[in-house]
Design a protein around this motif. Structure first.
Motif, short mmCIF file in Angstrom:
data_model
loop_
_atom_site.label_atom_id
_atom_site.label_comp_id
_atom_site.label_asym_id
_atom_site.label_seq_id
_atom_site.Cartn_x
_atom_site.Cartn_y
_atom_site.Cartn_z
N GLU A 85 0.83 -1.21 0.00
CA GLU A 85 0.00 0.00 0.00
C GLU A 85 0.87 1.26 0.00
O GLU A 85 0.58 2.22 -0.71
CB GLU A 85 -0.92 0.01 1.22
CG GLU A 85 -2.17 -0.83 1.06
CD GLU A 85 -2.94 -0.98 2.35
OE1 GLU A 85 -4.17 -0.87 2.32
OE2 GLU A 85 -2.29 -1.19 3.41
N ASN A 118 2.34 1.83 -3.31
CA ASN A 118 1.33 2.37 -4.20
C ASN A 118 1.15 3.88 -3.98
O ASN A 118 1.13 4.67 -4.91
CB ASN A 118 0.01 1.62 -3.93
CG ASN A 118 -1.01 1.95 -5.00
OD1 ASN A 118 -0.64 2.34 -6.11
ND2 ASN A 118 -2.28 1.83 -4.66
N LEU A 119 1.06 4.26 -2.70
CA LEU A 119 0.93 5.68 -2.36
C LEU A 119 2.13 6.48 -2.87
O LEU A 119 2.00 7.59 -3.37
CB LEU A 119 0.83 5.85 -0.84
CG LEU A 119 -0.55 5.63 -0.22
CD1 LEU A 119 -0.45 5.62 1.29
CD2 LEU A 119 -1.52 6.71 -0.68
N GLU A 120 3.29 5.87 -2.72
CA GLU A 120 4.52 6.56 -3.17
C GLU A 120 4.49 6.80 -4.67
O GLU A 120 4.89 7.86 -5.14
CB GLU A 120 5.76 5.74 -2.80
CG GLU A 120 6.28 6.10 -1.42
CD GLU A 120 7.48 5.26 -1.01
OE1 GLU A 120 8.18 4.74 -1.89
OE2 GLU A 120 7.70 5.14 0.21
N GLU A 121 3.99 5.80 -5.38
CA GLU A 121 3.92 5.96 -6.84
C GLU A 121 2.97 7.10 -7.22
O GLU A 121 3.28 7.93 -8.07
CB GLU A 121 3.48 4.66 -7.51
CG GLU A 121 4.67 3.75 -7.82
CD GLU A 121 4.24 2.34 -8.14
OE1 GLU A 121 3.07 2.14 -8.53
OE2 GLU A 121 5.09 1.44 -7.99
N ILE A 122 1.81 7.12 -6.56
CA ILE A 122 0.84 8.20 -6.81
C ILE A 122 1.49 9.55 -6.50
O ILE A 122 1.37 10.53 -7.23
CB ILE A 122 -0.43 8.01 -5.96
CG1 ILE A 122 -1.14 6.72 -6.37
CG2 ILE A 122 -1.36 9.22 -6.06
CD1 ILE A 122 -2.28 6.32 -5.46
N PHE A 123 2.22 9.57 -5.37
CA PHE A 123 2.88 10.78 -4.90
C PHE A 123 3.91 11.29 -5.91
O PHE A 123 3.91 12.47 -6.29
CB PHE A 123 3.54 10.49 -3.55
CG PHE A 123 4.29 11.63 -2.94
CD1 PHE A 123 3.63 12.57 -2.17
CD2 PHE A 123 5.66 11.76 -3.12
CE1 PHE A 123 4.34 13.62 -1.60
CE2 PHE A 123 6.36 12.81 -2.57
CZ PHE A 123 5.69 13.75 -1.81
N ALA A 129 4.11 10.58 -9.02
CA ALA A 129 3.46 10.95 -10.28
C ALA A 129 2.89 12.37 -10.18
O ALA A 129 2.95 13.15 -11.12
CB ALA A 129 2.36 9.96 -10.61
N LYS A 130 2.35 12.65 -9.00
CA LYS A 130 1.79 13.98 -8.75
C LYS A 130 2.87 15.05 -8.94
O LYS A 130 2.66 16.07 -9.60
CB LYS A 130 1.29 13.99 -7.31
CG LYS A 130 0.13 14.89 -7.04
CD LYS A 130 -0.45 14.55 -5.66
CE LYS A 130 -1.03 15.76 -5.00
NZ LYS A 130 -1.49 15.49 -3.63
N ARG A 148 3.82 15.59 -12.45
CA ARG A 148 2.84 16.39 -13.19
C ARG A 148 2.89 17.86 -12.79
O ARG A 148 2.03 18.65 -13.17
CB ARG A 148 1.42 15.89 -12.91
CG ARG A 148 1.04 14.60 -13.61
CD ARG A 148 -0.48 14.40 -13.56
NE ARG A 148 -1.06 14.43 -12.23
CZ ARG A 148 -1.16 13.39 -11.41
NH1 ARG A 148 -0.69 12.21 -11.78
NH2 ARG A 148 -1.69 13.51 -10.21
N ASP A 169 -1.12 16.68 3.11
CA ASP A 169 -1.15 15.56 2.16
C ASP A 169 -0.26 14.43 2.65
O ASP A 169 0.74 14.66 3.33
CB ASP A 169 -0.64 16.02 0.78
CG ASP A 169 -1.57 17.02 0.13
OD1 ASP A 169 -2.72 17.14 0.60
OD2 ASP A 169 -1.15 17.69 -0.84
#
Lengths: 100, 318, 251
Positions: free
Chosen positions: B5, B8-13, B15-16, B19, B27
């Protein structure tokens, strides 16, 4: 010295909002420490309006601000994103209609 | 949270950030991100505060009223910038008092340039010109860094600092247009501040431990060596206008690369100062600790007074 | 008209701001918190701004070719006409606040009256400075209350400072010969008339701060005649260092 350490209490954190000129809203400028609200106002004046940046200051102790939790951003904010009927572009009008 | 988990959060982070979205204090963020930011931002704040001392050393001796008010305002700005940066760092869950303790105990670092002494008035000119010049090169990219509070603080800092370098260069210009003695004073200051200013942009890329991660988090946009080259390329022509000589025999324009080639930096000196053995490390720290300890009773008094006033209000309300 | 008395009158007012500004400048980087450091530096900057207005005016009035900097940096100690109060050293934060408080309340009354001067330049300077000084007075008075009604330690420290500095307050209301001439001409303020209001205002704040109002029979004077305390020479040594070491150069 050790006595001092025991008693010591840090000045609380205040958030500072400044109105740059009449007609504009107060905007968050930053924060600072002060023993009380009166001092926070004075400090804010010296720290954040040194270059004539303001005509009005609000200060509020940071702990008195209730903030939304970003973990709940889904339920808090996303439901608003598909309510397109709240925006003028949702409504189709012929080009001849002016001033609307 | 399971390892998966978190990953996964790190990847979202990540990616953010990729961008160009900002990270705000509440956050979710990887622990390493929080720690790195606390370290870098507090170090930045400490540099502002310790940086007040070498220039503050000349406030009482500034040679004209005009120079005196400019210097006072500049040193005061540095206090303000330290304050903005400490406040931004506090959003990550560390108090200003804790940061001061880290500084005073030697656990936290600050820019080692401030461990050099200001021995003539020309040093005030050289600091504004060179040290602020190097600082601006470091700081401008931070206005777009990924952590919101840091980026916002830096926007304010950069805006306010625009007069600092001009103030310094004008001092140098006046000296260089003055008597022979004044010009020598300016040359002597350049001789002493040039190399430390180059070191200010950090160790060479091969010796720098944090660069890759920092690039990803937009704490850095260019490498130390690129920044150093940029500093040299823009500063050498400014020295030419002053009519003083950069103290580097190997310095010369390279037509092919479009940059200046320059001599070897004495990194032993750099590490010596970083490790606490520069000319003024002890004095600077002692001064900060004294100011803090001598201020304890004042801070306590204001807090006690505020508590008494609050009690009074409660009693009146009853 | 001979303007010498007016120039001296201006020095008498401006030197207070100059010397107090210099003392406050010593504190930059050493304050008890960053916020307070910024605040005291602001007061110093206000005072130096006022000094420049006064000295630029005095330089204009002078028959000699002089600048604001000649006036600020190149007089002998005997030619500085500030009161003894403002040259007293920064012994600790209580002395800084005590000195500021005792001066601000005087400064405020002086500038308020100076707005009625027949000299329009002085009126303009007074109007602008009064806004700054109103804030100084508020700042120092608030701190007197915080320190007075704070902890036992702070109360004792600020009481000591007030007791010690009190002996310099009477001089604020003395008139030199040049002051008298300026008053006669309708330019200067008769400071002796401010005395009663001053002590009343100061006592009110001290009482609110739960501090004792000192009672004193003997006061010190001399600064207005250029006879200073031993601290002054060292202050000037610092302040004049560049101008004395490198005579005649531009900076």
């Amino acid at each position: 010295m050790s006595d001092n350490k025991k008693n010591k209490k840090e000045w609380p954190l205040f958030e500072v909002f400044v109105r740059s000129k009449n007609g504009l809203e107060h905007r968050h400028f930053g924060s600072l420490h002060a023993a009380d609200a009166e001092m926070a106002l004075e400090n804010a004046r010296d720290v954040y309006t040194r270059r004539n940046e303001g005509v009005s200051i609000w200060v509020v102790e940071a702990k008195n601000i209730k903030a939304s939790n970003p973990d709940e951003n889904g339920e808090m904010f996303e439901p608003a994103s598909d309510k397109v009927y709240r925006h003028p572009t949702f409504y189709d009008l012929p080009d001849e209609v002016k001033h609307m | 949270m399971s390892e998966k988990e978190v990953k996964n959060l790190e990847e979202i982070f990540e990616a953010k950030i990729a961008r160009d979205e900002k990270i705000e204090p509440k956050d979710w963020m990887p622990e390493k991100y929080r720690k790195t930011h606390i370290r870098q931002m507090s170090q930045h704040a400490h540099s502002e505060i310790v940086g007040m001392l070498p220039e503050g050393n000349w406030i009482t001796r500034a040679p004209s009223l005009r120079r005196k008010v400019a210097l006072l305002a500049k040193v005061q700005d540095e206090a303000g910038h330290g304050l903005y940066l400490y406040s931004a760092t506090e959003t990550l869950g560390i108090s200003r008092d804790e940061m001061f303790e880290q500084l005073h105990s030697g656990k936290a670092k600050y820019s080692s340039i401030f461990n050099y002494p200001t021995i003539t008035w020309a040093d005030i000119g050289a600091i504004g010109w060179l040290v602020d010049g190097a600082a601006i090169i470091n700081q401008v990219p931070l206005c777009n860094t990924s952590f919101g509070p840091y980026a916002r603080a830096m926007v304010r800092v950069c805006k306010e600092e625009s007069f600092h370098q001009r103030q310094g260069y004008e001092i140098m210009l006046t000296l260089c247009n003055g008597t022979e003695e004044q010009k020598q004073m300016a040359q002597d200051a350049l001789n002493r501040w040039w190399w430390p200013s180059l070191m200010m942009l950090g160790p060479t890329d091969d010796a720098s431990t944090h660069t890759e991660q920092s690039m990803k988090w937009k704490l850095k946009r260019k490498t130390n060596d690129e920044l150093r080259q940029q500093f040299i390329d823009q500063t050498v022509p400014q020295a030419d206008i002053l009519g003083i000589t950069v103290p580097d025999e190997d310095l010369k324009w390279n037509e092919e690369t479009g940059h200046y080639d320059f001599g070897k930096i004495d990194w032993d000196e750099f590490w010596q100062v970083v490790k606490g053995h520069g000319p003024c490390n002890k004095e600077r720290m002692q001064t900060r600790v004294n100011a803090w300890e001598n201020g304890q009773w004042v801070r306590d008094a204001a807090m006690a007074h505020a508590d008494k006033q609050a009690d009074k209000k409660v009693k009146q309300a009853v | 008209m001979n303007k010498d008395f007016l120039i001296k009158y201006i020095y008498g007012i401006a030197d207070n701001a100059l010397i107090l500004g210099q003392r406050l400048g010593e504190l930059t980087g050493h304050g008890p918190t960053l916020e307070v450091d910024i605040a005291t530096t602001n007061i110093s900057l206000d005072l130096f701004g006022q000094v420049r207005s006064y000295f630029q005016y005095a330089a204009q009035l002078s028959e000699k070719e002089i600048t604001e900097d000649d006036i600020a940096f190149l007089r002998t100690e005997r030619e500085y006409l500030n009161v003894l109060l403002v040259e007293q050293p920064n012994r600790d934060f209580a002395f800084v606040i005590g000195r500021q408080f005792l001066f601000d309340h005087f400064h405020f009354l002086l500038l308020t009256e100076m707005q009625k001067s027949h000299d329009q330049t002085l009126v303009a300077i007074a109007k602008k400075s009064l806004k700054e000084v109103s804030y100084h007075k508020r700042f120092s008075s608030d701190w007197i209350k915080r320190l007075g009604d704070g902890t036992e330690e702070s109360k004792q420290k600020i009481q000591t400072a007030i007791d010690d500095l009190w002996r310099f307050t009477d001089e604020l209301f003395h008139l030199t010969e040049d002051d008298k001439k300026a008053v006669e001409e309708g330019i200067g303020v008769d400071v002796s008339k401010l005395k009663e209001t001053y002590y009343k205002n100061v006592a009110e704040i001290l009482e609110e701060a739960t501090l004792e109002v000192p009672e004193l029979k003997y006061f010190q004077e001399g600064g207005k005649k250029g006879i200073h305390s031993e601290h002054m020479g060292y202050l000037l040594t610092d302040m004049q260092y560049m101008q004395r070491t490198y005579p005649g150069m531009k900076w």
